[in-house]
Design a protein around this motif. Structure first.
Motif, PDB file in Angstrom:
ATOM      1  N   ASP A 121     -21.950  -1.576  -5.356  1.00 18.36           N
ATOM      2  CA  ASP A 121     -21.653  -0.185  -5.719  1.00 18.36           C
ATOM      3  C   ASP A 121     -20.543   0.412  -4.851  1.00 18.36           C
ATOM      4  O   ASP A 121     -20.237   1.595  -4.968  1.00 18.36           O
ATOM      5  CB  ASP A 121     -22.914   0.682  -5.685  1.00 18.36           C
ATOM      6  N   ASP A 122     -19.955  -0.409  -3.977  1.00 20.06           N
ATOM      7  CA  ASP A 122     -18.814   0.063  -3.172  1.00 20.06           C
ATOM      8  C   ASP A 122     -17.487  -0.556  -3.617  1.00 20.06           C
ATOM      9  O   ASP A 122     -16.440  -0.307  -3.035  1.00 20.06           O
ATOM     10  CB  ASP A 122     -19.053  -0.245  -1.693  1.00 20.06           C
ATOM     11  N   HIS A 123     -17.502  -1.380  -4.656  1.00 22.13           N
ATOM     12  CA  HIS A 123     -16.267  -2.050  -5.071  1.00 22.13           C
ATOM     13  C   HIS A 123     -15.448  -1.200  -6.047  1.00 22.13           C
ATOM     14  O   HIS A 123     -15.994  -0.415  -6.827  1.00 22.13           O
ATOM     15  CB  HIS A 123     -16.585  -3.417  -5.700  1.00 22.13           C
ATOM     16  N   ILE A 124     -14.133  -1.375  -5.971  1.00 15.05           N
ATOM     17  CA  ILE A 124     -13.200  -0.752  -6.921  1.00 15.05           C
ATOM     18  C   ILE A 124     -12.289  -1.862  -7.443  1.00 15.05           C
ATOM     19  O   ILE A 124     -11.729  -2.635  -6.649  1.00 15.05           O
ATOM     20  CB  ILE A 124     -12.342   0.347  -6.246  1.00 15.05           C
ATOM     21  N   ALA A 125     -12.163  -1.942  -8.775  1.00 16.01           N
ATOM     22  CA  ALA A 125     -11.313  -2.968  -9.390  1.00 16.01           C
ATOM     23  C   ALA A 125      -9.934  -2.393  -9.704  1.00 16.01           C
ATOM     24  O   ALA A 125      -9.814  -1.239 -10.127  1.00 16.01           O
ATOM     25  CB  ALA A 125     -11.963  -3.483 -10.669  1.00 16.01           C
ATOM     26  N   PHE A 126      -8.905  -3.211  -9.498  1.00 16.87           N
ATOM     27  CA  PHE A 126      -7.522  -2.822  -9.806  1.00 16.87           C
ATOM     28  C   PHE A 126      -6.916  -3.839 -10.771  1.00 16.87           C
ATOM     29  O   PHE A 126      -7.079  -5.046 -10.571  1.00 16.87           O
ATOM     30  CB  PHE A 126      -6.685  -2.776  -8.529  1.00 16.87           C
ATOM     31  N   LEU A 127      -6.229  -3.337 -11.795  1.00 21.14           N
ATOM     32  CA  LEU A 127      -5.538  -4.202 -12.753  1.00 21.14           C
ATOM     33  C   LEU A 127      -4.031  -4.099 -12.549  1.00 21.14           C
ATOM     34  O   LEU A 127      -3.489  -3.005 -12.413  1.00 21.14           O
ATOM     35  CB  LEU A 127      -5.874  -3.780 -14.189  1.00 21.14           C
ATOM     36  N   LEU A 128      -3.382  -5.255 -12.548  1.00 19.76           N
ATOM     37  CA  LEU A 128      -1.942  -5.318 -12.316  1.00 19.76           C
ATOM     38  C   LEU A 128      -1.275  -6.053 -13.470  1.00 19.76           C
ATOM     39  O   LEU A 128      -1.858  -6.986 -14.036  1.00 19.76           O
ATOM     40  CB  LEU A 128      -1.667  -6.096 -11.021  1.00 19.76           C
ATOM     41  N   GLY A 129      -0.050  -5.675 -13.769  1.00 24.26           N
ATOM     42  CA  GLY A 129       0.700  -6.316 -14.849  1.00 24.26           C
ATOM     43  C   GLY A 129       0.881  -7.805 -14.628  1.00 24.26           C
ATOM     44  O   GLY A 129       0.851  -8.286 -13.492  1.00 24.26           O
ATOM     45  N   CYS A 130       1.079  -8.534 -15.704  1.00 25.61           N
ATOM     46  CA  CYS A 130       1.191  -9.998 -15.668  1.00 25.61           C
ATOM     47  C   CYS A 130       2.366 -10.416 -16.538  1.00 25.61           C
ATOM     48  O   CYS A 130       2.553  -9.894 -17.631  1.00 25.61           O
ATOM     49  CB  CYS A 130      -0.102 -10.604 -16.195  1.00 25.61           C
ATOM     50  N   SER A 131       3.133 -11.382 -16.036  1.00 23.32           N
ATOM     51  CA  SER A 131       4.350 -11.772 -16.755  1.00 23.32           C
ATOM     52  C   SER A 131       4.058 -12.505 -18.052  1.00 23.32           C
ATOM     53  O   SER A 131       4.952 -12.667 -18.879  1.00 23.32           O
ATOM     54  CB  SER A 131       5.255 -12.621 -15.863  1.00 23.32           C
ATOM     55  N   MET A 132       2.822 -12.973 -18.247  1.00 24.79           N
ATOM     56  CA  MET A 132       2.497 -13.542 -19.560  1.00 24.79           C
ATOM     57  C   MET A 132       2.775 -12.504 -20.653  1.00 24.79           C
ATOM     58  O   MET A 132       2.947 -12.842 -21.809  1.00 24.79           O
ATOM     59  CB  MET A 132       1.029 -13.946 -19.630  1.00 24.79           C
TER      60      MET A 132
END
Lengths: 294, 294
Positions: A121-132
């Motif tokens: 309950d302390d985690h934060i997810a980050f999404l980053l762009g991908c060259s695919m």
């Protein structure tokens, strides 16, 4: 559901296949849908990580983060014009990536098909762009990437180019992906990928001199992905199914595995979670949604 | 007006002194006002240059550009919360910088106190953040930069760290500014400058190992500015007015001279104009206006 890899046409279908562990690498899955790199951090690193992305937008273009700390559901969008709800509907970030890497104190300790045990309950997810995500555009321009044609994974390399430090994230270097092209194709390759600023944009280096400046010594031994198949000065033959008169040169793009390398080099304490290279989260966002007009 | 260097308290007063050629380097002028790097390009390069800044925000943070092509008056602001009219009122970019460099086809051909001859109706001016702009904050934190104390110009160095290419701007490398600090001060120095994201933010490298990674071989021979005065391992003595027990280490920040280096390395054709390093445009914007909260 008995849908197979090549039947997945939407981002949500690909996420379902990943959830059911029916796919491995996501290259070629749900063409024209954006694929994303993932890193999941304890909340105390969130501020430093946003700065890291802000200071290193080419290898680490931030697309979205968890709707709230500790929730594996829902996204806060950083993509202009894309509301939070349009990032990835019905997504559970603990299961919807085909394969994950678990880091403890900056050391990868194991891989996993889900994060049901590791997520807190302390985690934060980050999404980053991908060259695919610009590969459809390359294909439309008559520049289909070799690894797509051959249905293998894109090679990725560790470089010696430092990332700009941000808080705890010091000492990292760029990770790059590579696609072989003829030198005569380079201008069109640069121009085609340039507007995809949220998915690494145009290449950062090319040619053998460019490779040397990145500190890559052996193009045939990538750190992740499959070894490239290319016409390196006649080294590979037509017997391998490759024909054509001109030699290839390596062309390198920033890669969203870069934040994982930053975690490793900075030995960031705690449990950090990420996608396994090549095993991406497929979004509901389309590639053309992030195309930046001149 | 017979105002002297140290009487200039606002940005506009410093611009007037520059216009009348009553100042040279702007370090210490109009404390707490933002100082800006300048580059002026033919309009055909504007799109590539905006991308260059977007892809290299640490050395090239874009603050503003000309209100319209060919007009030396007025600005379009890229600073969040700062309207166009609040960038620099009554500014004439052809005269309000103390010293300019003129480039032809990527080669510096001469320096000048104004650009009344060189400016054309096809030029567009770009303003970039400058690390002089967090020096008040460092001073308030008890970390006054050495060159401020000694009233000399900040040393700047060419590195071998490649910038991310964008269109015609290929082959460039980071330029960095350097301030000596004790190792025990480093954490506070990093923290103090971190929120100034539009003026290069926190340092990109530090220490002798950091200097080696940047490819700088002689700290005492900067490419621009004055040679540093520091306690490099006892090399400099108290006789020079420096006292204290601990040795200094070099601390490096991204520098807004970087785009000029990109123009040189890419041999960009045409007439390109820029400020002479250390001779900045002083804005009406205050340093605290660009401070980013965590």
């Amino acid at each position: 559901m008995s849908m197979s890899r090549h039947e997945a046409s939407t981002g949500e279908q690909s996420r379902m296949l990943s959830r059911e562990n029916k796919v491995t690498i996501t290259s070629g899955l749900s063409p024209s849908y954006l694929q994303a790199n993932l890193i999941i951090l304890p909340s105390r690193y969130a501020s430093d990580f946003r700065r890291f992305c802000q200071r290193n937008p080419v290898p680490s273009p931030l697309l979205a983060e968890s709707s709230q700390r500790g929730s594996p559901f829902g996204w806060k969008s950083y993509i202009q014009g894309i509301p939070d709800s349009a990032v990835a509907a019905n997504c559970d970030i603990r299961t919807d990536v085909p394969r994950y890497v678990v880091y403890r104190d900056g050391v990868p300790i194991h891989e996993s098909q889900d994060l049901l045990e590791e997520w807190t309950d302390d985690h934060i997810a980050f999404l980053l762009g991908c060259s695919m995500s610009f590969e459809s555009a390359l294909t439309r321009a008559g520049l289909e990437p070799r690894h797509t044609t051959l249905d293998i994974n894109n090679p990725m390399y560790i470089t010696n180019i430092p990332t700009n430090p941000a808080g705890v994230f010091t000492g990292g270097t760029y990770i790059v992906s590579m696609r072989p092209y003829r030198r005569s194709e380079l201008d069109r390759v640069r121009k085609t990928t340039r507007p995809y600023v949220l998915t690494h944009g145009e290449p950062i280096a090319w040619g053998w001199d460019g490779m040397a400046r990145l500190g890559i010594t052996d193009i045939d031994q990538p750190n992740w992905g499959d070894p490239p198949r290319a016409r390196w000065g006649g080294k590979f033959s037509e017997a391998q199914g490759l024909t054509g008169e001109d030699d290839d040169i390596p062309v390198f793009w920033g890669c969203g595995v870069t934040p994982q390398q930053a975690v490793i080099t900075a030995k960031v304490p705690g449990i950090i979670l990420a996608h396994a290279p090549g095993h991406m989260l497929v979004l509901d966002v389309k590639e053309d949604d992030v195309l930046e007009k001149d």
